[in-house]
Design a protein around this motif. Structure first.
Motif, PDB file in Angstrom:
ATOM      1  N   PRO A 237      -6.176   0.857 -10.894  1.00 17.42           N
ATOM      2  CA  PRO A 237      -5.854  -0.033 -12.015  1.00 17.42           C
ATOM      3  C   PRO A 237      -4.693  -0.966 -11.680  1.00 17.42           C
ATOM      4  CG  PRO A 237      -4.976   2.163 -12.411  1.00 17.42           C
ATOM      5  CD  PRO A 237      -5.810   2.261 -11.165  1.00 17.42           C
ATOM      6  N   ASP A 238      -4.685  -2.129 -12.312  1.00 16.62           N
ATOM      7  CA  ASP A 238      -3.616  -3.100 -12.066  1.00 16.62           C
ATOM      8  C   ASP A 238      -2.248  -2.541 -12.439  1.00 16.62           C
ATOM      9  OD1 ASP A 238      -5.646  -4.771 -11.320  1.00 16.62           O
ATOM     10  OD2 ASP A 238      -5.365  -6.221 -12.947  1.00 16.62           O
ATOM     11  N   GLU A 239      -2.212  -1.581 -13.363  1.00 19.97           N
ATOM     12  CA  GLU A 239      -0.929  -0.995 -13.779  1.00 19.97           C
ATOM     13  C   GLU A 239      -0.273  -0.187 -12.667  1.00 19.97           C
ATOM     14  OE1 GLU A 239      -3.453  -1.693 -17.354  1.00 19.97           O
ATOM     15  OE2 GLU A 239      -3.778  -0.727 -15.401  1.00 19.97           O
ATOM     16  N   LEU A 240      -1.010   0.114 -11.611  1.00 22.37           N
ATOM     17  CA  LEU A 240      -0.520   1.002 -10.551  1.00 22.37           C
ATOM     18  C   LEU A 240      -0.351   0.234  -9.243  1.00 22.37           C
ATOM     19  CD1 LEU A 240       0.145   3.854  -9.488  1.00 22.37           C
ATOM     20  CD2 LEU A 240      -2.321   4.185  -9.110  1.00 22.37           C
ATOM     21  N   SER A 241       0.850   0.288  -8.691  1.00 24.87           N
ATOM     22  CA  SER A 241       1.137  -0.266  -7.369  1.00 24.87           C
ATOM     23  C   SER A 241       1.519   0.877  -6.443  1.00 24.87           C
ATOM     24  CB  SER A 241       2.283  -1.278  -7.430  1.00 24.87           C
ATOM     25  OG  SER A 241       1.896  -2.438  -8.143  1.00 24.87           O
ATOM     26  N   GLN A 335       9.047   4.679  13.946  1.00 24.59           N
ATOM     27  CA  GLN A 335       9.799   5.453  12.960  1.00 24.59           C
ATOM     28  C   GLN A 335       9.098   5.410  11.609  1.00 24.59           C
ATOM     29  OE1 GLN A 335      12.621   7.175  13.577  1.00 24.59           O
ATOM     30  NE2 GLN A 335      13.005   7.828  11.471  1.00 24.59           N
ATOM     31  N   THR A 336       8.585   4.209  11.255  1.00 23.76           N
ATOM     32  CA  THR A 336       7.958   4.026   9.948  1.00 23.76           C
ATOM     33  C   THR A 336       6.786   3.059  10.053  1.00 23.76           C
ATOM     34  OG1 THR A 336      10.157   4.256   8.920  1.00 23.76           O
ATOM     35  CG2 THR A 336       8.374   3.431   7.523  1.00 23.76           C
ATOM     36  N   VAL A 337       5.666   3.433   9.454  1.00 21.83           N
ATOM     37  CA  VAL A 337       4.508   2.557   9.285  1.00 21.83           C
ATOM     38  C   VAL A 337       4.198   2.531   7.789  1.00 21.83           C
ATOM     39  CG1 VAL A 337       2.075   2.162   9.816  1.00 21.83           C
ATOM     40  CG2 VAL A 337       3.581   3.176  11.556  1.00 21.83           C
ATOM     41  N   GLU A 338       4.258   1.347   7.171  1.00 21.18           N
ATOM     42  CA  GLU A 338       4.021   1.242   5.727  1.00 21.18           C
ATOM     43  C   GLU A 338       2.763   0.434   5.463  1.00 21.18           C
ATOM     44  OE1 GLU A 338       6.128  -0.252   1.555  1.00 21.18           O
ATOM     45  OE2 GLU A 338       7.340   0.588   3.186  1.00 21.18           O
ATOM     46  N   ILE A 339       1.843   1.022   4.707  1.00 24.65           N
ATOM     47  CA  ILE A 339       0.583   0.388   4.335  1.00 24.65           C
ATOM     48  C   ILE A 339       0.624   0.157   2.833  1.00 24.65           C
ATOM     49  CG2 ILE A 339      -1.921   0.602   4.330  1.00 24.65           C
ATOM     50  CD1 ILE A 339       0.033   3.017   6.465  1.00 24.65           C
ATOM     51  N   ARG A 340       0.607  -1.101   2.423  1.00 22.75           N
ATOM     52  CA  ARG A 340       0.815  -1.424   1.011  1.00 22.75           C
ATOM     53  C   ARG A 340      -0.395  -2.121   0.418  1.00 22.75           C
ATOM     54  NH1 ARG A 340       6.256  -4.034  -1.648  1.00 22.75           N
ATOM     55  NH2 ARG A 340       5.466  -4.298  -3.765  1.00 22.75           N
ATOM     56  N   HIS A 341      -0.753  -1.721  -0.791  1.00 17.26           N
ATOM     57  CA  HIS A 341      -1.878  -2.282  -1.513  1.00 17.26           C
ATOM     58  C   HIS A 341      -1.445  -3.534  -2.270  1.00 17.26           C
ATOM     59  CE1 HIS A 341      -4.997  -1.686  -4.963  1.00 17.26           C
ATOM     60  NE2 HIS A 341      -5.422  -2.558  -4.069  1.00 17.26           N
ATOM     61  N   TRP A 342      -2.216  -4.627  -2.138  1.00 20.30           N
ATOM     62  CA  TRP A 342      -1.969  -5.870  -2.869  1.00 20.30           C
ATOM     63  C   TRP A 342      -2.962  -5.934  -4.043  1.00 20.30           C
ATOM     64  CZ3 TRP A 342       0.379 -10.603  -0.148  1.00 20.30           C
ATOM     65  CH2 TRP A 342       1.301 -10.197   0.818  1.00 20.30           C
ATOM     66  N   GLY A 343      -3.747  -6.988  -4.157  1.00 20.60           N
ATOM     67  CA  GLY A 343      -4.793  -7.065  -5.172  1.00 20.60           C
ATOM     68  C   GLY A 343      -4.275  -7.238  -6.581  1.00 20.60           C
ATOM     69  N   GLY A 344      -5.133  -6.988  -7.565  1.00 21.91           N
ATOM     70  CA  GLY A 344      -4.760  -7.187  -8.954  1.00 21.91           C
ATOM     71  C   GLY A 344      -4.435  -8.647  -9.240  1.00 21.91           C
ATOM     72  N   ALA A 345      -3.409  -8.869 -10.053  1.00 17.95           N
ATOM     73  CA  ALA A 345      -3.013 -10.233 -10.421  1.00 17.95           C
ATOM     74  C   ALA A 345      -2.526 -11.036  -9.224  1.00 17.95           C
ATOM     75  CB  ALA A 345      -1.925 -10.183 -11.490  1.00 17.95           C
ATOM     76  N   LEU A 346      -2.097 -10.368  -8.154  1.00 20.39           N
ATOM     77  CA  LEU A 346      -1.680 -11.088  -6.948  1.00 20.39           C
ATOM     78  C   LEU A 346      -2.828 -11.925  -6.390  1.00 20.39           C
ATOM     79  CD1 LEU A 346       0.149  -8.104  -5.211  1.00 20.39           C
ATOM     80  CD2 LEU A 346       1.265 -10.040  -6.335  1.00 20.39           C
ATOM     81  N   VAL A 356       1.961 -19.901  -2.515  1.00 18.27           N
ATOM     82  CA  VAL A 356       1.841 -18.537  -2.000  1.00 18.27           C
ATOM     83  C   VAL A 356       0.390 -18.359  -1.560  1.00 18.27           C
ATOM     84  CG1 VAL A 356       2.006 -16.087  -2.501  1.00 18.27           C
ATOM     85  CG2 VAL A 356       3.620 -17.679  -3.542  1.00 18.27           C
ATOM     86  N   SER A 357       0.184 -18.042  -0.307  1.00 21.10           N
ATOM     87  CA  SER A 357      -1.163 -18.053   0.247  1.00 21.10           C
ATOM     88  C   SER A 357      -1.622 -16.651   0.637  1.00 21.10           C
ATOM     89  CB  SER A 357      -1.216 -18.993   1.450  1.00 21.10           C
ATOM     90  OG  SER A 357      -0.883 -20.317   1.067  1.00 21.10           O
ATOM     91  N   HIS A 358      -2.824 -16.586   1.204  1.00 17.91           N
ATOM     92  CA  HIS A 358      -3.430 -15.321   1.628  1.00 17.91           C
ATOM     93  C   HIS A 358      -3.519 -14.351   0.445  1.00 17.91           C
ATOM     94  CE1 HIS A 358      -2.933 -17.113   5.511  1.00 17.91           C
ATOM     95  NE2 HIS A 358      -1.635 -17.083   5.412  1.00 17.91           N
ATOM     96  N   ARG A 359      -3.887 -14.901  -0.709  1.00 19.97           N
ATOM     97  CA  ARG A 359      -3.951 -14.089  -1.920  1.00 19.97           C
ATOM     98  C   ARG A 359      -5.125 -13.117  -1.910  1.00 19.97           C
ATOM     99  NH1 ARG A 359      -0.972 -16.039  -6.480  1.00 19.97           N
ATOM    100  NH2 ARG A 359       0.214 -17.921  -6.036  1.00 19.97           N
ATOM    101  N   GLY A 360      -6.050 -13.299  -0.995  1.00 14.03           N
ATOM    102  CA  GLY A 360      -7.153 -12.361  -0.879  1.00 14.03           C
ATOM    103  C   GLY A 360      -6.802 -11.100  -0.122  1.00 14.03           C
ATOM    104  N   THR A 361      -5.555 -10.981   0.315  1.00 20.47           N
ATOM    105  CA  THR A 361      -5.114  -9.807   1.063  1.00 20.47           C
ATOM    106  C   THR A 361      -5.279  -8.539   0.230  1.00 20.47           C
ATOM    107  OG1 THR A 361      -3.541 -11.064   2.393  1.00 20.47           O
ATOM    108  CG2 THR A 361      -3.095  -8.722   2.133  1.00 20.47           C
ATOM    109  N   LYS A 362      -5.890  -7.504   0.841  1.00 22.02           N
ATOM    110  CA  LYS A 362      -5.994  -6.195   0.190  1.00 22.02           C
ATOM    111  C   LYS A 362      -4.850  -5.280   0.585  1.00 22.02           C
ATOM    112  CE  LYS A 362     -10.877  -5.332  -0.817  1.00 22.02           C
ATOM    113  NZ  LYS A 362     -12.022  -4.421  -0.535  1.00 22.02           N
TER     114      LYS A 362
END
Length: 430
Positions: A237-241, A335-346, A356-362
């Protein structure tokens, strides 16, 4: 071309009211410092501005002497040196005004997110701030601004309603949909190369309490968690990042995870804990029992998600089956690998949004340690873009935009700074 570490005794700023620091002065080294360890800027002077007249005086002095000019609030976005030039610190210009009726904040160029969050919280409002409250508002927003409320409300840049800007010729103008609209478009994601933003006005949102925090699992669960994550995000859901982080924990971390290599799930949900846990349940099933679960109710003001220093970044429009295996292998080195979810209103821009570009990024992947061969392994699957806030190499600024937006940004640059006075950092050429 700038010359390194020039002490110009004749460089004075007529009419400047704030402190001016030169090499050898007690505060010089601290105030010139960037948070990017590869940047060791040696300006001829560092000037602490108390207001717009100070910034204008410093700008016109740099023009008159033909030396570089740069602005720095916190140093988070400083990725190029201002050697031999005038470095203006805007930290003293940290005003924050909240209009609760309009749900708008107006801030000075030295304001940090912590100050905006604190001013908005009594009204049940929140800004689209980032991972760390100490980051400067203006630089973050001009670079796009990917925050933990972004899946609900978009990028910080999308929420700007007006900006006051000091131009290269010393004029002070207001950029809005009705005044200098092309400049207004460029500022919302195009970076700071078009002028010095002396005040910024942006929307706040009705968020007071969230469910947020971190849950830690054994690193052995990494492949299963990432395998589940790559498909789970499609229905989140969009409420969750969220973000999944493969991390070597420090020795002073809480006892269950101190010194361990872990899978860390970060989450911010604009809703109840029950709603958040229901949405996250598929990841928990893939991960198995948690070593430590700190996710729970919190005020937005008390929510700080932390970030990962960027030594490598890729963005993905689709998430290939090969990605989890590649990242688990990289975590054996990094040391650190971070995988972050985009999507939703972005990914749902309005008709009037900026560049602001590459808005299709997941997903985005950030790694804090050079990993041999990683870039080559990820390249066939990545979209080739980058995000200005996460980019430390100014030579790659164009990669943060679509070709069409980059051409339009160059047109705006020619209109407002034809001779390229603003040339340090992430700057689009004229």
């Amino acid at each position: 071309m700038s010359q390194p570490y020039i002490l110009q005794e004749d460089l004075r700023i007529p009419g400047f009211t704030g402190p001016v620091h030169r090499p050898g002065d007690p505060a010089y080294d601290e105030l010139r410092r960037s948070l990017n360890p590869s940047v060791d800027s040696r300006p001829a002077l560092v000037a602490e501005a108390y207001g717009v007249p100070d910034v204008r005086a410093a700008l016109l002095t740099a023009r008159r002497h033909g030396v570089p000019f740069a602005v720095q609030a916190t140093g988070h976005g400083t990725h190029a040196a201002c050697d031999g030039g005038v470095l203006v610190r805007t930290s003293p210009m940290a005003s924050v005004l909240v209009d609760p009726a309009r749900r708008v904040a107006k801030v000075g160029p030295g304001a940090r997110w912590a100050e905006v969050i604190a001013a908005a919280a009594p009204f049940g409002l929140a800004p689209l701030s980032g991972s760390a409250p100490g980051v400067g508002v203006t630089g973050y927003t001009l670079g796009g601004g990917l925050g933990w409320l972004g899946r609900m409300y978009g990028f910080a840049a999308d929420n700007v309603v007006r900006a006051d800007v000091l131009l290269a010729d010393g004029r002070h103008v207001t950029a809005s949909p009705a005044s200098h609209p092309e400049l207004f478009w460029a500022l919302r994601g195009g970076g700071g190369g078009f002028g010095v933003v002396t005040s910024l006005e942006f929307r706040l949102h009705p968020v007071s309490r969230v469910t947020s925090g971190f849950a830690y699992f054994p690193i052995e669960a990494a492949a299963d968690v990432l395998g589940a994550y790559r498909t789970w995000i499609d229905d989140a859901p969009d409420e969750l990042s969220t973000a999944v982080v493969l991390k070597r924990m420090p020795a002073d971390a809480p006892a269950p995870v101190a010194g361990r290599h872990v899978v860390l799930v970060k989450a911010v949900h604009v809703g109840t804990e029950a709603q958040a846990r229901q949405a996250l349940a598929p990841l928990w099933r893939a991960a198995g029992p948690a070593l430590l679960d700190e996710i729970g109710p919190a005020t937005y003001a008390d929510t700080s998600m932390g970030g990962t220093p960027n030594r490598h970044m890729d963005m993905f429009d689709e998430v290939p089956e090969e990605l989890p295996g590649i990242l688990v292998k990289a975590a054996g080195v990094a040391q650190t690998v971070e995988i972050r979810h985009w999507g939703g209103a972005l990914g749902r821009p309005g008709a009037d949004t900026g560049p602001v570009s590459h808005r299709g990024t997941k997903l985005s992947v950030i790694v804090d340690t050079p990993v041999p061969g990683l870039a080559e392994e990820l390249r066939p699957y990545a979209n080739g873009g980058t995000f200005l806030n996460f980019l430390s190499d100014p030579s790659r600024t164009a990669a943060a935009y679509t070709p069409a937006d980059h051409r339009r940004l160059r047109e705006v640059k020619r209109a407002y700074d034809r001779d390229g006075f603003f040339r340090i950092g992430h700057v689009v050429p004229a």
